[in-house]
Design a protein around this motif. Sequence first.
Motif, PDB file in Angstrom:
ATOM      1  N   ASP B 244       9.521  36.023  -4.412  1.00 65.48           N
ATOM      2  CA  ASP B 244       9.120  35.182  -3.260  1.00 65.48           C
ATOM      3  C   ASP B 244       8.685  33.796  -3.705  1.00 65.48           C
ATOM      4  OD1 ASP B 244       7.408  37.037  -4.330  1.00 65.48           O
ATOM      5  OD2 ASP B 244       6.101  37.194  -2.573  1.00 65.48           O
ATOM      6  N   GLU B 245       8.090  33.720  -4.878  1.00 64.38           N
ATOM      7  CA  GLU B 245       7.719  32.388  -5.383  1.00 64.38           C
ATOM      8  C   GLU B 245       8.983  31.564  -5.635  1.00 64.38           C
ATOM      9  OE1 GLU B 245       5.434  30.211  -9.105  1.00 64.38           O
ATOM     10  OE2 GLU B 245       5.463  32.392  -9.050  1.00 64.38           O
ATOM     11  N   ALA B 246       9.996  32.232  -6.200  1.00 65.63           N
ATOM     12  CA  ALA B 246      11.258  31.533  -6.491  1.00 65.63           C
ATOM     13  C   ALA B 246      11.932  31.080  -5.195  1.00 65.63           C
ATOM     14  CB  ALA B 246      12.185  32.450  -7.281  1.00 65.63           C
ATOM     15  N   ASP B 247      11.976  31.977  -4.205  1.00 69.97           N
ATOM     16  CA  ASP B 247      12.590  31.610  -2.921  1.00 69.97           C
ATOM     17  C   ASP B 247      11.916  30.388  -2.329  1.00 69.97           C
ATOM     18  OD1 ASP B 247      14.409  33.566  -3.020  1.00 69.97           O
ATOM     19  OD2 ASP B 247      13.424  34.923  -1.596  1.00 69.97           O
ATOM     20  N   ALA B 248      10.596  30.413  -2.321  1.00 67.81           N
ATOM     21  CA  ALA B 248       9.841  29.303  -1.739  1.00 67.81           C
ATOM     22  C   ALA B 248      10.186  28.011  -2.481  1.00 67.81           C
ATOM     23  CB  ALA B 248       8.342  29.585  -1.806  1.00 67.81           C
ATOM     24  N   LEU B 249      10.261  28.099  -3.804  1.00 68.46           N
ATOM     25  CA  LEU B 249      10.556  26.906  -4.589  1.00 68.46           C
ATOM     26  C   LEU B 249      11.925  26.318  -4.221  1.00 68.46           C
ATOM     27  CD1 LEU B 249       9.959  25.073  -7.223  1.00 68.46           C
ATOM     28  CD2 LEU B 249      11.712  26.546  -8.210  1.00 68.46           C
ATOM     29  N   TRP B 250      12.951  27.173  -4.186  1.00 70.86           N
ATOM     30  CA  TRP B 250      14.310  26.631  -3.957  1.00 70.86           C
ATOM     31  C   TRP B 250      14.473  26.123  -2.528  1.00 70.86           C
ATOM     32  CZ3 TRP B 250      15.897  25.088  -8.239  1.00 70.86           C
ATOM     33  CH2 TRP B 250      15.713  25.822  -9.412  1.00 70.86           C
ATOM     34  N   GLN B 251      13.786  26.758  -1.564  1.00 71.31           N
ATOM     35  CA  GLN B 251      13.800  26.220  -0.190  1.00 71.31           C
ATOM     36  C   GLN B 251      13.184  24.825  -0.170  1.00 71.31           C
ATOM     37  OE1 GLN B 251      15.342  27.596   2.161  1.00 71.31           O
ATOM     38  NE2 GLN B 251      15.624  29.640   1.334  1.00 71.31           N
ATOM     39  N   HIS B 252      12.098  24.707  -0.876  1.00 70.48           N
ATOM     40  CA  HIS B 252      11.377  23.443  -0.975  1.00 70.48           C
ATOM     41  C   HIS B 252      12.294  22.345  -1.519  1.00 70.48           C
ATOM     42  CE1 HIS B 252       7.383  21.483  -2.064  1.00 70.48           C
ATOM     43  NE2 HIS B 252       8.254  20.697  -2.649  1.00 70.48           N
ATOM     44  N   VAL B 253      13.008  22.669  -2.580  1.00 72.31           N
ATOM     45  CA  VAL B 253      13.894  21.682  -3.209  1.00 72.31           C
ATOM     46  C   VAL B 253      15.060  21.378  -2.273  1.00 72.31           C
ATOM     47  CG1 VAL B 253      15.377  21.218  -5.188  1.00 72.31           C
ATOM     48  CG2 VAL B 253      13.285  22.544  -5.492  1.00 72.31           C
ATOM     49  N   ARG B 254      15.577  22.438  -1.668  1.00 72.99           N
ATOM     50  CA  ARG B 254      16.721  22.261  -0.783  1.00 72.99           C
ATOM     51  C   ARG B 254      16.402  21.304   0.357  1.00 72.99           C
ATOM     52  NH1 ARG B 254      19.612  26.971   2.954  1.00 72.99           N
ATOM     53  NH2 ARG B 254      20.903  25.479   4.069  1.00 72.99           N
ATOM     54  N   ASP B 255      15.223  21.431   0.925  1.00 75.37           N
ATOM     55  CA  ASP B 255      14.883  20.636   2.110  1.00 75.37           C
ATOM     56  C   ASP B 255      14.066  19.392   1.794  1.00 75.37           C
ATOM     57  OD1 ASP B 255      16.277  22.461   3.569  1.00 75.37           O
ATOM     58  OD2 ASP B 255      14.519  23.660   4.105  1.00 75.37           O
ATOM     59  N   HIS B 256      13.960  19.058   0.499  1.00 76.69           N
ATOM     60  CA  HIS B 256      13.193  17.855   0.101  1.00 76.69           C
ATOM     61  C   HIS B 256      11.794  17.871   0.700  1.00 76.69           C
ATOM     62  CE1 HIS B 256      17.176  15.401  -0.486  1.00 76.69           C
ATOM     63  NE2 HIS B 256      17.158  16.528  -1.156  1.00 76.69           N
ATOM     64  N   ARG B 257      11.088  18.988   0.517  1.00 77.88           N
ATOM     65  CA  ARG B 257       9.778  19.079   1.166  1.00 77.88           C
ATOM     66  C   ARG B 257       8.678  18.497   0.301  1.00 77.88           C
ATOM     67  NH1 ARG B 257       9.955  25.201   2.920  1.00 77.88           N
ATOM     68  NH2 ARG B 257      11.914  25.093   4.065  1.00 77.88           N
ATOM     69  N   GLU B 258       7.580  18.196   0.953  1.00 72.00           N
ATOM     70  CA  GLU B 258       6.386  17.789   0.225  1.00 72.00           C
ATOM     71  C   GLU B 258       5.742  19.037  -0.355  1.00 72.00           C
ATOM     72  OE1 GLU B 258       3.931  15.380   2.723  1.00 72.00           O
ATOM     73  OE2 GLU B 258       5.555  13.948   3.023  1.00 72.00           O
ATOM     74  N   PRO B 259       4.974  19.018  -1.408  1.00 72.44           N
ATOM     75  CA  PRO B 259       4.464  17.806  -2.054  1.00 72.44           C
ATOM     76  C   PRO B 259       5.451  17.123  -3.006  1.00 72.44           C
ATOM     77  CG  PRO B 259       3.599  19.768  -3.126  1.00 72.44           C
ATOM     78  CD  PRO B 259       4.367  20.246  -1.928  1.00 72.44           C
ATOM     79  N   LEU B 260       6.491  17.838  -3.469  1.00 70.23           N
ATOM     80  CA  LEU B 260       7.331  17.189  -4.475  1.00 70.23           C
ATOM     81  C   LEU B 260       7.959  15.906  -3.948  1.00 70.23           C
ATOM     82  CD1 LEU B 260       8.260  17.368  -7.332  1.00 70.23           C
ATOM     83  CD2 LEU B 260      10.141  18.844  -6.644  1.00 70.23           C
ATOM     84  N   TRP B 261       8.461  15.966  -2.712  1.00 72.30           N
ATOM     85  CA  TRP B 261       9.138  14.786  -2.163  1.00 72.30           C
ATOM     86  C   TRP B 261       8.163  13.835  -1.433  1.00 72.30           C
ATOM     87  CZ3 TRP B 261      12.596  18.207  -4.026  1.00 72.30           C
ATOM     88  CH2 TRP B 261      13.837  17.729  -4.441  1.00 72.30           C
ATOM     89  N   ALA B 262       6.865  14.034  -1.583  1.00 71.18           N
ATOM     90  CA  ALA B 262       5.900  13.155  -0.919  1.00 71.18           C
ATOM     91  C   ALA B 262       5.940  11.774  -1.579  1.00 71.18           C
ATOM     92  CB  ALA B 262       4.500  13.739  -1.033  1.00 71.18           C
ATOM     93  N   VAL B 263       5.921  10.753  -0.752  1.00 71.80           N
ATOM     94  CA  VAL B 263       5.942   9.399  -1.301  1.00 71.80           C
ATOM     95  C   VAL B 263       4.720   8.650  -0.778  1.00 71.80           C
ATOM     96  CG1 VAL B 263       7.265   7.280  -1.527  1.00 71.80           C
ATOM     97  CG2 VAL B 263       8.454   9.465  -1.229  1.00 71.80           C
ATOM     98  N   PRO B 264       3.796   8.301  -1.673  1.00 70.97           N
ATOM     99  CA  PRO B 264       2.603   7.597  -1.220  1.00 70.97           C
ATOM    100  C   PRO B 264       2.971   6.245  -0.593  1.00 70.97           C
ATOM    101  CG  PRO B 264       2.395   8.298  -3.522  1.00 70.97           C
ATOM    102  CD  PRO B 264       3.801   8.548  -3.120  1.00 70.97           C
ATOM    103  N   ASP B 265       2.142   5.799   0.361  1.00 74.46           N
ATOM    104  CA  ASP B 265       2.373   4.497   0.995  1.00 74.46           C
ATOM    105  C   ASP B 265       2.529   3.417  -0.061  1.00 74.46           C
ATOM    106  OD1 ASP B 265       2.356   5.458   3.487  1.00 74.46           O
ATOM    107  OD2 ASP B 265       0.243   4.991   3.922  1.00 74.46           O
ATOM    108  N   GLY B 266       3.432   2.517   0.206  1.00 77.92           N
ATOM    109  CA  GLY B 266       3.591   1.379  -0.698  1.00 77.92           C
ATOM    110  C   GLY B 266       4.567   1.638  -1.829  1.00 77.92           C
ATOM    111  N   LEU B 267       4.982   2.892  -1.987  1.00 75.40           N
ATOM    112  CA  LEU B 267       5.971   3.180  -3.038  1.00 75.40           C
ATOM    113  C   LEU B 267       7.316   3.532  -2.385  1.00 75.40           C
ATOM    114  CD1 LEU B 267       3.844   5.266  -5.579  1.00 75.40           C
ATOM    115  CD2 LEU B 267       4.333   2.808  -5.576  1.00 75.40           C
ATOM    116  N   VAL B 268       8.369   3.524  -3.179  1.00 74.92           N
ATOM    117  CA  VAL B 268       9.717   3.753  -2.650  1.00 74.92           C
ATOM    118  C   VAL B 268      10.386   4.904  -3.399  1.00 74.92           C
ATOM    119  CG1 VAL B 268      12.011   2.727  -2.345  1.00 74.92           C
ATOM    120  CG2 VAL B 268       9.965   1.317  -2.033  1.00 74.92           C
ATOM    121  N   LEU B 269      11.093   5.764  -2.634  1.00 77.54           N
ATOM    122  CA  LEU B 269      11.810   6.885  -3.246  1.00 77.54           C
ATOM    123  C   LEU B 269      13.263   6.490  -3.513  1.00 77.54           C
ATOM    124  CD1 LEU B 269      11.975   9.920  -4.028  1.00 77.54           C
ATOM    125  CD2 LEU B 269      12.512  10.392  -1.630  1.00 77.54           C
TER     126      LEU B 269
END
Lengths: 503, 360
Positions: B244-269
Amino acid sequence: MEAVVDRARAWAQTERHFEVDAEQLRACLLAVLPADRVLCAPEELAPYECDGLSVFRAQPLAVVLPQSEDEVVAVLKVCHEMGVPVVPRGAGTGLSGGAMPHPQGVVLSLARLNRILAIDPVARTARVQPGVRNLAISEAVAPYGLYYAPDPSSQIACTIGGNVAENSGGVHCLKYGLTVHNVLAVRGFTASGEPVAFGSVAPDAPGYDLLALTIGSEGMLAVVTEITVRLLPKPVVAKCLLAAFDSVRAAGEAVAAVIAAGIIPAGLEMMDRGATVAVEDFIHAGYPTDAEALLLCEADGTEAEVAEEIARMKAVLEAHGATEIRVSRDEAERLRFWAGRKAAFPAAGRISADYYCMDGTIPRRAIGAMLEAIREMESRYGLRCLNVFHAGDGNLHPLILFDANVPGEWERAEAFGVEILERSVALGGTITGEHGVGVEKINQMCVQFTPEEREAFFQIKAAFDPDGVLNPGKAIPTLHRCAEYGKMRVSGGALPFPELPRF
Amino acid sequence: MTDETQQRIISEWQKRLHTARERRQPVRIRGGGSKTHLPWCRIPDEAVVIDTRAWRGVERYEPTELVVTVRGGTPLDEVEALLAERNQWLPFAPPRFRAGTTIGGVVASGLSGPTRLGHGTVRDAVLGVRLLDGRRRVLRFGGEVMKNVAGYDVSRLLVGSWGTLGVLLSVSLKVSPVPPASATRRFAMTAVEASRQLNRWAGQPLPLSAALWADGTLWVQLHGARAAVEEAGVQIGGERVAEDEADALWQHVRDHREPLWAVPDGLVLWRLSVPPTAPITEVGARFWFEGTGGIRWVVAPPDWDGFAYAAQLGGWAWRWQGAASRWMSARPETVAAIEARVRDVFDPDRLFGDGPFGEG
Ligand SMILES: Cc1cc2nc3c(=O)[nH]c(=O)nc-3n(C[C@H](O)[C@H](O)[C@H](O)COP(=O)(O)OP(=O)(O)OC[C@H]3O[C@@H](n4cnc5c(N)ncnc54)[C@H](O)[C@@H]3O)c2cc1C
Ligand SMILES: Cc1cc2nc3c(=O)[nH]c(=O)nc-3n(C[C@H](O)[C@H](O)[C@H](O)COP(=O)(O)OP(=O)(O)OC[C@H]3O[C@@H](n4cnc5c(N)ncnc54)[C@H](O)[C@@H]3O)c2cc1C
């Protein structure tokens, strides 16, 4: 053969006519290339009159054999300035007349651009010139445990440039894809000699996917001078399973059942009895010649993986009426199983003066019905037909046997082929799976596509080649041609599907 | 959807295209509205909107043919649920970003999820399309069979065309059986080590499916025959990650979810697509990569020039958000000229806008 040559001439004349001063053209070519790379004498031109579909022939004004990109550009510029058609050519193994010369044009052979420029075993890519033979790539990268996956049966001879132009496949493409899935990038030149590069060794490329348009474009959009291919790690082992059936329909159903079971075989080929017998007499592969149909089913991967998959395939085939199943015991036996299939074309050539290879693709579920229809056509046209199939992807290669020296036989063979192609469209398939349209299937394009779709194809051609000098008249029929073909079909009245539904 | 309903909707859209052309109004194709955070998908106020969501439904699904034909406005979730019933899937696992993503949007954006490493991309899976183009033509290219070289490969041209060439009415996609087994392994590694190791593995017959490196950890998904996955797990080592940890991780990557894809104000992805073996440097404020190192994500200060950086590595860049004068690396002039003429084929009046391709 004379009638055949006339047909090719007639083909060229129904398309646009080019006014070319042959002497001036040759002088200009000789000004940019050394004399031994410009062929003009009729006896020098003869080997270039046709590709693998030898019933269509034409003599070009010249054949050029450049040895570098600079020479390719120089030739393109001369031809572009003079408004001369240019027909790119690889090894000439094409089966649809794609490399057939234009009678007012130049054949641009890429065969001497035949160097492997770079192999990167870590990134698993090879950068090669277009004249490199398909098999030579796999041979060169074998020391790294890698190979180039698409493996057309012509792979010892055909060039990677020709593969790109035809989007060629092979017996392993159900699992490993076609040329379009295995070429990462190409470099080349437009008809006017402008350099272009499409695709990327990065995972994707910016902008529109012009690489996809170029692959399978039959040398009509750009001349490709450098290709970067993706290489795959060689599987540890491969095993092949040979299954016999007492009807083609049962074999066709077994193919669908293998797929339905969630198995993607590394290869899944089918032969009917006629093909089996012809091949067995020639190669002595040990095929059971009393079976109505044979399936060759390959699994590759690690030892354990292959054992698992072979067991699953065997169970499915047994459940679907296989009368005999053999599993290759060693590599030698596996190669022997394949040797027969790979020799199907020459085997046809051995038992018949000529043969005509078709290339329709149909949904797998229709394989049995199609084979039965072909059997009925055999008696109607009075010609034999051997059937070999890339069954895994529904790609048919009926080999119609005829003798060009018997008056009327070629015409009957051609009509037979046309009926198979148009039946393929009616069954929800296509007129060509991997051999291309060329000059051969140009009329059937009128059946598969609407006038607006064909117009869009012409517009795409013009986006790359506004002057229309690169391999003109191939692959996309004019409105005029389709109107003529429509008339012919109606008045001929021999075709069983006057109003073919489009898929 | 009955034939009459289909005809009525197409005529209505053709009329809308005609009027927009007369009035010189822009047209935008709207699918699920799931990519609203991508600036080039913003719909200008004055635009005529073609909302594809009424244009939905699976036209044909043939599990033994490995093909599904779906109308452009069909939600991706619906298609995936249908395939799952027969133990099949779209192996390129397209990102969903938000609920409601449509198949038209999936193909038009051409984006593939992390499993592209082992199973290919949406481009690899497209077999055929039906298109309503800017000239109001309804055109069909490709088909439902695996191999088809009749005519130019317009189906693949439309992958990643971001709605700039026309409305994808229907798409035929190759589907695959879901491999019987999967496992995820985790390793503590630097980015440089991770990419080197992954490229080495990719050169061996291993059932690699997806890979992610972030914050000093490499995650590798294996996916294939049971035996192959087990053997490969032993061979590559690392630590086994619970399912289940693995599933959650790959879903996260697949959908560009936060926190990994979080971009603080003032910065650019930025999304960089570079040769996987190009030297890895952890540039920017945050850096992570997918695959064997070919897709690199960089969160950088606004003045960082991702285009120049990617070009230096032999690849290209995509500015993934924020106002900008350009989102995608420019192409050489000869190629750009062909692209413009290809647009003329389908949308000579430029009704559909520039997508991410032009100057912003
Ligand atoms: C016995 C036999 C078996 C075959 N088996 C298969 C098979 O299994 N699968 C399959 O797909 N095909 C098969 N073919 C068909 C043929 O081998 C392929 O189409 C092959 O790709 C053609 O390559 P070539 O180098 O011979 O190209 P040619 O025949 O010389 O040319 C083919 C087309 O490509 C164009 N072209 C060639 N080089 C370039 C270039 N550098 N730039 C731009 N355009 C170019 C030409 O103008 C022409 O339109 C077979 C043919 C034979 C004779
Ligand atoms: C800040 C902001 C505010 C917004 N506010 C609104 C609002 O108030 N109201 C509103 O309606 N929208 C709004 N949008 C618009 C939103 O961008 C679009 O609805 C959406 O981007 C269109 O694609 P999608 O999200 O449906 O994603 P997808 O459906 O995934 O589509 C993504 C891309 O694919 C194209 N596409 C989708 N379907 C097809 C198809 N069948 N054929 C061809 N191309 C297709 C789209 O044109 C787009 O380029 C806003 C966007 C932003 C950034």
